[in-house]
Each structure stands twice: as C-alpha cells, then as structure tokens.
Design a protein around this motif. Structure first.
Motif, PDB file in Angstrom:
ATOM      1  N   GLU A  78       0.824  -1.216   0.000  1.00  0.00           N
ATOM      2  CA  GLU A  78       0.000   0.000   0.000  1.00  0.00           C
ATOM      3  C   GLU A  78       0.857   1.265   0.000  1.00  0.00           C
ATOM      4  O   GLU A  78       0.410   2.321  -0.409  1.00  0.00           O
ATOM      5  CB  GLU A  78      -0.928   0.019   1.221  1.00  0.00           C
ATOM      6  CG  GLU A  78      -2.069  -0.971   1.128  1.00  0.00           C
ATOM      7  CD  GLU A  78      -2.844  -1.094   2.427  1.00  0.00           C
ATOM      8  OE1 GLU A  78      -2.433  -0.491   3.458  1.00  0.00           O
ATOM      9  OE2 GLU A  78      -3.860  -1.820   2.431  1.00  0.00           O
ATOM     10  N   ARG A  79       2.088   1.143   0.460  1.00  0.00           N
ATOM     11  CA  ARG A  79       3.006   2.277   0.516  1.00  0.00           C
ATOM     12  C   ARG A  79       4.098   2.176  -0.548  1.00  0.00           C
ATOM     13  O   ARG A  79       5.109   2.870  -0.481  1.00  0.00           O
ATOM     14  CB  ARG A  79       3.624   2.375   1.911  1.00  0.00           C
ATOM     15  CG  ARG A  79       2.606   2.818   2.939  1.00  0.00           C
ATOM     16  CD  ARG A  79       3.058   2.499   4.341  1.00  0.00           C
ATOM     17  NE  ARG A  79       2.064   2.903   5.325  1.00  0.00           N
ATOM     18  CZ  ARG A  79       0.966   2.224   5.612  1.00  0.00           C
ATOM     19  NH1 ARG A  79       0.693   1.107   4.981  1.00  0.00           N
ATOM     20  NH2 ARG A  79       0.118   2.659   6.527  1.00  0.00           N
ATOM     21  N   GLY A  80       3.894   1.275  -1.498  1.00  0.00           N
ATOM     22  CA  GLY A  80       4.864   1.104  -2.572  1.00  0.00           C
ATOM     23  C   GLY A  80       6.180   0.500  -2.113  1.00  0.00           C
ATOM     24  O   GLY A  80       7.218   0.706  -2.730  1.00  0.00           O
ATOM     25  N   ARG A  81       6.128  -0.271  -1.055  1.00  0.00           N
ATOM     26  CA  ARG A  81       7.334  -0.857  -0.471  1.00  0.00           C
ATOM     27  C   ARG A  81       7.240  -2.370  -0.506  1.00  0.00           C
ATOM     28  O   ARG A  81       6.165  -2.938  -0.643  1.00  0.00           O
ATOM     29  CB  ARG A  81       7.480  -0.426   1.005  1.00  0.00           C
ATOM     30  CG  ARG A  81       7.523   1.055   1.300  1.00  0.00           C
ATOM     31  CD  ARG A  81       8.870   1.682   1.026  1.00  0.00           C
ATOM     32  NE  ARG A  81       9.990   1.030   1.680  1.00  0.00           N
ATOM     33  CZ  ARG A  81      10.423   1.296   2.918  1.00  0.00           C
ATOM     34  NH1 ARG A  81       9.806   2.200   3.650  1.00  0.00           N
ATOM     35  NH2 ARG A  81      11.473   0.660   3.416  1.00  0.00           N
ATOM     36  N   THR A  82       8.368  -2.991  -0.341  1.00  0.00           N
ATOM     37  CA  THR A  82       8.416  -4.433  -0.149  1.00  0.00           C
ATOM     38  C   THR A  82       9.135  -4.695   1.172  1.00  0.00           C
ATOM     39  O   THR A  82       9.970  -3.900   1.602  1.00  0.00           O
ATOM     40  CB  THR A  82       9.167  -5.159  -1.289  1.00  0.00           C
ATOM     41  OG1 THR A  82      10.497  -4.652  -1.367  1.00  0.00           O
ATOM     42  CG2 THR A  82       8.447  -4.981  -2.614  1.00  0.00           C
ATOM     43  N   VAL A  83       8.773  -5.781   1.795  1.00  0.00           N
ATOM     44  CA  VAL A  83       9.426  -6.194   3.028  1.00  0.00           C
ATOM     45  C   VAL A  83       9.782  -7.668   2.908  1.00  0.00           C
ATOM     46  O   VAL A  83       9.168  -8.405   2.138  1.00  0.00           O
ATOM     47  CB  VAL A  83       8.521  -5.976   4.272  1.00  0.00           C
ATOM     48  CG1 VAL A  83       8.250  -4.502   4.501  1.00  0.00           C
ATOM     49  CG2 VAL A  83       7.226  -6.760   4.164  1.00  0.00           C
ATOM     50  N   THR A  84      10.756  -8.065   3.664  1.00  0.00           N
ATOM     51  CA  THR A  84      11.088  -9.475   3.798  1.00  0.00           C
ATOM     52  C   THR A  84      10.378  -9.970   5.044  1.00  0.00           C
ATOM     53  O   THR A  84      10.540  -9.377   6.117  1.00  0.00           O
ATOM     54  CB  THR A  84      12.603  -9.668   3.951  1.00  0.00           C
ATOM     55  OG1 THR A  84      13.252  -9.117   2.812  1.00  0.00           O
ATOM     56  CG2 THR A  84      12.962 -11.136   4.104  1.00  0.00           C
ATOM     57  N   VAL A  85       9.578 -11.018   4.917  1.00  0.00           N
ATOM     58  CA  VAL A  85       8.868 -11.568   6.069  1.00  0.00           C
ATOM     59  C   VAL A  85       9.537 -12.878   6.462  1.00  0.00           C
ATOM     60  O   VAL A  85       9.708 -13.772   5.625  1.00  0.00           O
ATOM     61  CB  VAL A  85       7.370 -11.804   5.767  1.00  0.00           C
ATOM     62  CG1 VAL A  85       6.675 -12.386   6.984  1.00  0.00           C
ATOM     63  CG2 VAL A  85       6.703 -10.508   5.333  1.00  0.00           C
ATOM     64  N   VAL A  86       9.912 -12.969   7.730  1.00  0.00           N
ATOM     65  CA  VAL A  86      10.571 -14.153   8.260  1.00  0.00           C
ATOM     66  C   VAL A  86       9.701 -14.703   9.383  1.00  0.00           C
ATOM     67  O   VAL A  86       9.217 -13.933  10.223  1.00  0.00           O
ATOM     68  CB  VAL A  86      11.972 -13.795   8.808  1.00  0.00           C
ATOM     69  CG1 VAL A  86      12.622 -14.998   9.468  1.00  0.00           C
ATOM     70  CG2 VAL A  86      12.851 -13.227   7.707  1.00  0.00           C
ATOM     71  N   VAL A  87       9.516 -16.008   9.400  1.00  0.00           N
ATOM     72  CA  VAL A  87       8.749 -16.661  10.455  1.00  0.00           C
ATOM     73  C   VAL A  87       9.679 -17.620  11.183  1.00  0.00           C
ATOM     74  O   VAL A  87      10.329 -18.460  10.557  1.00  0.00           O
ATOM     75  CB  VAL A  87       7.534 -17.429   9.889  1.00  0.00           C
ATOM     76  CG1 VAL A  87       6.778 -18.141  11.009  1.00  0.00           C
ATOM     77  CG2 VAL A  87       6.619 -16.498   9.115  1.00  0.00           C
ATOM     78  N   GLU A  88       9.747 -17.462  12.501  1.00  0.00           N
ATOM     79  CA  GLU A  88      10.546 -18.356  13.332  1.00  0.00           C
ATOM     80  C   GLU A  88       9.712 -18.754  14.533  1.00  0.00           C
ATOM     81  O   GLU A  88       8.696 -18.117  14.823  1.00  0.00           O
ATOM     82  CB  GLU A  88      11.846 -17.678  13.766  1.00  0.00           C
ATOM     83  CG  GLU A  88      12.747 -17.363  12.581  1.00  0.00           C
ATOM     84  CD  GLU A  88      14.178 -17.082  12.971  1.00  0.00           C
ATOM     85  OE1 GLU A  88      14.543 -17.322  14.146  1.00  0.00           O
ATOM     86  OE2 GLU A  88      14.921 -16.624  12.098  1.00  0.00           O
ATOM     87  N   SER A  89      10.151 -19.770  15.237  1.00  0.00           N
ATOM     88  CA  SER A  89       9.408 -20.180  16.432  1.00  0.00           C
ATOM     89  C   SER A  89      10.321 -20.147  17.640  1.00  0.00           C
ATOM     90  O   SER A  89      11.537 -20.289  17.525  1.00  0.00           O
ATOM     91  CB  SER A  89       8.798 -21.572  16.257  1.00  0.00           C
ATOM     92  OG  SER A  89       9.814 -22.532  16.128  1.00  0.00           O
ATOM     93  N   GLY A  90       9.697 -19.941  18.789  1.00  0.00           N
ATOM     94  CA  GLY A  90      10.434 -19.886  20.046  1.00  0.00           C
ATOM     95  C   GLY A  90       9.887 -18.785  20.917  1.00  0.00           C
ATOM     96  O   GLY A  90       8.822 -18.223  20.645  1.00  0.00           O
ATOM     97  N   ARG A  91      10.619 -18.458  21.963  1.00  0.00           N
ATOM     98  CA  ARG A  91      10.229 -17.358  22.843  1.00  0.00           C
ATOM     99  C   ARG A  91      10.577 -16.054  22.134  1.00  0.00           C
ATOM    100  O   ARG A  91      11.719 -15.848  21.741  1.00  0.00           O
ATOM    101  CB  ARG A  91      10.944 -17.456  24.178  1.00  0.00           C
ATOM    102  CG  ARG A  91      10.560 -18.686  25.000  1.00  0.00           C
ATOM    103  CD  ARG A  91       9.056 -18.828  25.221  1.00  0.00           C
ATOM    104  NE  ARG A  91       8.452 -17.611  25.693  1.00  0.00           N
ATOM    105  CZ  ARG A  91       7.875 -17.439  26.853  1.00  0.00           C
ATOM    106  NH1 ARG A  91       7.797 -18.434  27.703  1.00  0.00           N
ATOM    107  NH2 ARG A  91       7.345 -16.278  27.177  1.00  0.00           N
ATOM    108  N   PRO A  92       9.612 -15.158  21.938  1.00  0.00           N
ATOM    109  CA  PRO A  92       9.820 -13.974  21.105  1.00  0.00           C
ATOM    110  C   PRO A  92      11.028 -13.115  21.462  1.00  0.00           C
ATOM    111  O   PRO A  92      11.796 -12.732  20.576  1.00  0.00           O
ATOM    112  CB  PRO A  92       8.511 -13.207  21.260  1.00  0.00           C
ATOM    113  CG  PRO A  92       7.501 -14.266  21.510  1.00  0.00           C
ATOM    114  CD  PRO A  92       8.212 -15.265  22.372  1.00  0.00           C
ATOM    115  N   GLY A  93      11.218 -12.800  22.732  1.00  0.00           N
ATOM    116  CA  GLY A  93      12.356 -11.964  23.103  1.00  0.00           C
ATOM    117  C   GLY A  93      13.678 -12.580  22.689  1.00  0.00           C
ATOM    118  O   GLY A  93      14.550 -11.926  22.116  1.00  0.00           O
ATOM    119  N   ARG A  94      13.813 -13.851  22.965  1.00  0.00           N
ATOM    120  CA  ARG A  94      15.030 -14.586  22.626  1.00  0.00           C
ATOM    121  C   ARG A  94      15.249 -14.614  21.113  1.00  0.00           C
ATOM    122  O   ARG A  94      16.357 -14.402  20.635  1.00  0.00           O
ATOM    123  CB  ARG A  94      14.891 -16.013  23.162  1.00  0.00           C
ATOM    124  CG  ARG A  94      16.178 -16.603  23.650  1.00  0.00           C
ATOM    125  CD  ARG A  94      15.980 -17.983  24.253  1.00  0.00           C
ATOM    126  NE  ARG A  94      15.248 -17.892  25.515  1.00  0.00           N
ATOM    127  CZ  ARG A  94      14.519 -18.867  26.028  1.00  0.00           C
ATOM    128  NH1 ARG A  94      14.395 -20.011  25.395  1.00  0.00           N
ATOM    129  NH2 ARG A  94      13.902 -18.715  27.175  1.00  0.00           N
TER     130      ARG A  94
END
Length: 142
Positions: A78-94
């Motif tokens: 919507e803003r004319g941008r691209t992002v890299t999306v990464v999915v990982e699992s675990g405790r978020p802070g770590r």
C-alpha cells in the motif's frame, strides 16, 4: 543503501503501528518483518479463541501465520514498499535478540502490548527484554 530495520510483527494493532511507522519514516531502509510463533502464546490463544470444528492446532497456526504474513506484505505494498517476512518459532524476546545478532540488523522498531497481571508474569515483556538486551537501538511504539 540504508539501514536494516527489524520489525517484530504479530498482527496486533501496536505491531501494525510499528510497521506503518517504519514504512513511512524509513523509506530508504531495508525492512525485515519477523513473526515469532510462540508455542506458549499459541496454545493460550488457541484455547481462548477456540479452534474451528475439526481444526488442529497446526492448521490454526498455519492459517494465522499466513494471515500475518499477508497483512505485513499488504501494508508494505500500500506504501509502494516491499518487506522481507521471516517466520521463526520460540520465545519472542530470545528470537528477536538472536535475529538482531545473526542478521546485521541496525535498528529494531516494535510495539509494546502493555500487558499486566498474570499474562505479564507468564509471557513476560518482549519489548522490555529487547530494549534491555539489544546491541542495537530499539524504538518502542505505544
């Protein structure tokens, strides 16, 4: 080339605000959106929101992950941008801190849920931990 900005993203309104801020205020920067599948939170949310008839936890999490990925990509488009999306699992802070260290991240921009009581005790404060332990600047969006 700009900086590498990491946006921990879970589809919540505050994570959406953090991503929107980065997309508008960091036009030259590379943006990575990180969704962390937290098994503890996933089980808690799956139980409280209820799984559909015949739906397994795995199917529920896959659908949720797909929706979060699509939301982040759509916001960027919507803003004319691209992002890299990464999915990982675990405790978020770590996971966020490890990602910063392992991927040459220059800046983290994240939302803060402001949890209190039992959820705060059980889940902790991801934003607080990242701010306290990060080796790069952290911006928290409220």
């Amino acid at each position: 080339m700009g900086e590498h900005v990491l946006v921990p993203f879970d589809g919540s309104p505050l994570s959406e605000r953090a991503l929107d801020r980065v997309l508008t205020r960091h036009p030259e920067d590379d943006v990575t959106v990180l969704y962390v599948v937290d098994p503890l939170l996933a089980v808690y949310e799956g139980e409280t929101k209820g799984l559909g008839a015949g739906e397994s936890w795995s199917e529920w999490m896959t659908a949720r992950t797909d929706a979060i990925r699509a939301d982040a990509e759509e916001r960027a488009a919507e803003r004319g941008r691209t992002v890299t999306v990464v999915v990982e699992s675990g405790r978020p802070g770590r996971v966020v801190l490890a990602y910063v260290d392992d991927h040459d991240v220059d800046h983290v921009v994240m939302g803060s849920h402001g949890r209190s009581g039992v959820p705060r005790l059980v889940l902790g404060s991801v934003a607080e931990r990242v701010m306290r332990e990060s080796t790069v600047p952290v911006t928290v969006v409220r």
